[in-house]
Design an enzyme around this catalytic site. Structure first.
Site, PDB file in Angstrom:
ATOM      1  N   ASP A 154      -9.084  -6.429  -4.251  1.00  0.00           N
ATOM      2  CA  ASP A 154      -8.665  -5.134  -3.703  1.00  0.00           C
ATOM      3  C   ASP A 154      -9.303  -4.031  -4.549  1.00  0.00           C
ATOM      4  OD1 ASP A 154      -7.393  -2.863  -2.787  1.00  0.00           O
ATOM      5  OD2 ASP A 154      -5.361  -3.670  -2.980  1.00  0.00           O
ATOM      6  N   SER A 179       0.836  -1.203   0.000  1.00  0.00           N
ATOM      7  CA  SER A 179       0.000   0.000   0.000  1.00  0.00           C
ATOM      8  C   SER A 179       0.878   1.263   0.000  1.00  0.00           C
ATOM      9  CB  SER A 179      -0.930  -0.058   1.217  1.00  0.00           C
ATOM     10  OG  SER A 179      -1.929   0.899   1.124  1.00  0.00           O
ATOM     11  N   HIS A 210      -8.122  -5.178   0.063  1.00  0.00           N
ATOM     12  CA  HIS A 210      -6.817  -4.530   0.249  1.00  0.00           C
ATOM     13  C   HIS A 210      -6.045  -5.154   1.418  1.00  0.00           C
ATOM     14  CE1 HIS A 210      -3.946  -1.341  -0.340  1.00  0.00           C
ATOM     15  NE2 HIS A 210      -4.075  -0.902   0.898  1.00  0.00           N
TER      16      HIS A 210
END
Lengths: 398, 198
Positions: A329, A164, A362
């Protein structure tokens, strides 16, 4: 020179790094930030796992995400219920194998877990930094991480790894310090936020900033915290971390009691879960830090200064890349990773890409998954082989 | 020890070429080409074990479904595009051929020759869909949805105005008996073509 923080730890699984103790590095060389301000001095808190070899060639940098910190693996005390946030992937025999790698994990500048940030003391005013803490960006973080590497005597990372927002820092490393990164792992990331991503961040910021207890960021001086705002920010964020399927299978339309009570209290399990997540976060995380971190996400866009050409921005990179995305995600969906992969192939860089089937959205980058771990482990093993780490380790032990 | 068709392809790739290997498997060909001929490039693969295998070898591999085309690769950005044993599994083999020769001037393609004599025996005499070393699946679970023959592919190349630079056949583990060079459509188990844009 810290050697290793790991100790034997009786009652835990054998694939843990065990008990760990954070270190603090002090820096008194001023750091010029992207926003134009200068941090005269600062501290970075970090942990290490494994042993740095004599050649100092086996160090792996872990870059954390939005609400992450330095405690990535192991336990701080025997009473700790949960290990560090990436314990599933850092440890003996895990993808980032501490039997061969020396892992460095820090809390970024502006954080609220021990590195200099809004909750730290501002030497110029004698007050807490609070909202006066300068806006920090991904490039500022990487500059400070490079100083931490200098401090530890690490000229070149065997790998820089992050998920991320952490993946963005890894990208930045490869572009700004190409000769200091031997391998790059960028997981569930994006080369820039979409309008929708920025929109979600703005909702989170507005939730915090409109809380009456925010006091323009000076809440500490009013002996309060904007709990309601932080809670809402976290609830919104949390929705974007999970997939629709994951939420559906975890909660469905389950009710907490058997009947509808035609009110606005908690009725559905998913409401209860979100409120719990928000409540926990609102007392554990600093609101000013949350605002800063979301802005750092929004600002990251290495292609912007290259006329929008990401391949051109990545031209300085030298190392092999592993890019990983997850099918469900929707925060940083697979096409964003693919965009990065395509820019890297256009730039002629060494890159591999895997799109992992996972129901976890995610958040999947934090969780163990056989295929994810196999791909990640294969890349790290190849990195170790190319750096001749096992050979060096064998020579050290007669 | 590489598969027979891969060994032949290995010789057809020039030193230092920049290549795309479509359906690259676990990356043996690209690894050998990189190591001994200084070839650079990427493998495209969809099989999970193949992808992990490539990464373990240090071969660049991108998870990609070939039925999605090669849209993310620019015109003339590679010297060669290689595709081994995948043509027959694609939804539109003809469009993939166009795509390959958009991205590179030259393409190398291998596929199982459906007109191989053993296949003919299976179908013509015994009345069953052929099952062989090159076509190991049963009719109901085969990924091979567009089977063709050595002659069929030549026809397609002619229709598209492509130049056939080289053609060869593989039989089992050997590069081909004299009979397969003389009558490739009958005695070639694997068809291997090198084609170019005119």
């Amino acid at each position: 020179m810290p050697d290793s923080d790991t100790l034997a730890f009786a009652d835990r699984p054998t694939d843990t790094v065990g008990l760990v103790t954070p270190h603090v590095a002090k820096f008194d060389t001023p750091l010029s930030l992207a926003c134009g301000k200068v941090l005269p001095e600062y501290e970075l808190i970090y942990e290490t796992y494994g042993t740095l070899n004599a050649e100092r060639s086996n160090a792996v940098l872990i870059c954390h995400a939005l609400s992450g910190h330095h405690h990535a693996a192991g336990y701080h005390s025997e009473e700790d219920r949960k290990p560090g946030w990436w314990d599933a992937h850092i440890g003996p025999g895990k993808p980032i194998d501490t039997n061969r790698f020396f892992v460095v994990s820090l809390n970024n500048l502006g954080g609220c877990h021990g590195s200099t940030g809004p909750v730290s003391h501002n030497p110029e005013t004698g007050r807490q930094w609070g909202p006066d803490f300068p806006m920090v960006t991904v490039s500022d973080w990487v500059a400070s991480q490079a100083r931490l590497a200098d401090h530890l005597g690490i000229a070149k990372w065997a790998a820089a790894v992050g998920g991320s927002l952490g993946g963005m820092q890894v990208l930045q490393w490869t572009m700004v310090y190409p000769d200091r990164v031997a391998n790059a792992v960028v997981i569930a990331a994006t080369p820039r936020l979409s309008a929708q991503n920025i929109a979600f961040n703005e909702v989170a910021r507005q939730a915090i900033r409109s809380d009456p207890d925010f006091f323009e960021g000076w809440y500490a001086e009013h002996d309060t915290v904007p709990k309601r705002g932080l809670k809402l920010a976290r609830m919104v964020g949390h929705i974007t971390y999970l997939s629709e399927d994951a939420m559906g299978s975890k909660f469905g339309r389950d009710l907490r009691s058997n009947d509808l009570n035609f009110g606005f209290g908690v009725e559905f399990q998913v409401e209860s879960y979100l409120r719990y997540q928000g409540d926990t976060f609102s007392t554990a995380f600093d609101a000013n830090t949350y605002l800063l971190m979301t802005k750092a996400l929004d600002y990251f866009d290495p292609a912007a200064t290259q006329g929008g050409d990401l391949a051109h921005a990545l031209a300085p990179a030298q190392c092999p890349f592993l890019i990983v995305s997850f099918t469900t995600d929707w925060r940083f969906p697979p096409p964003r990773s693919r965009e990065l992969v395509d820019a890297l192939t256009r730039a002629g860089k060494s890159v591999s890409y895997a799109n992992i089937d996972s129901p976890h959205g995610h958040d999947a980058f934090l969780l163990p998954e056989p295929r994810y771990d196999a791909v990640f482990g294969a890349f790290m093993n190849r990195a170790a082989r190319d750096l001749k780490l096992d050979q060096a380790a064998a020579e050290e032990t007669p | 020890m590489m598969r027979a068709d891969l060994e032949l392809i290995y010789d057809w790739v020039p030193e230092g070429a920049h290549v795309l290997d479509l359906a690259c498997g676990d990356g043996v060909l690209l690894e050998a080409l990189a190591k001994h001929k200084g070839v650079s490039g990427y493998g495209l693969e969809i099989d999970h074990d193949g992808i992990t295998g490539c990464i373990a070898r240090g071969v660049n591999v991108i998870e990609h479904n070939l039925d999605d085309g090669l849209g993310s690769f620019c015109d003339n950005s590679y010297d060669q595009v290689i595709m081994t044993q995948a043509l027959q599994a694609l939804r539109r083999p003809d469009k993939m051929l166009d795509e390959m020769l958009r991205v590179a001037e030259e393409g190398i393609i291998t596929f199982p020759n459906f007109a191989y004599w053993r296949h003919r025996v299976h179908l013509g005499l015994r009345g069953y869909m052929p099952v062989s070393k090159s076509l190991p699946h049963a009719w109901y679970d085969t990924p091979n949805i567009h089977l063709s023959t050595f002659n069929d592919f030549e026809h397609l190349c002619r229709d598209k105005g492509l130049m056939i630079v080289d053609r060869a056949v593989g039989v089992g583990d050997h590069r081909g008996h004299w009979t397969s060079r003389l009558w490739p459509n009958l005695f070639g188990e694997i068809a291997i073509f090198r084609v170019r844009r005119r």
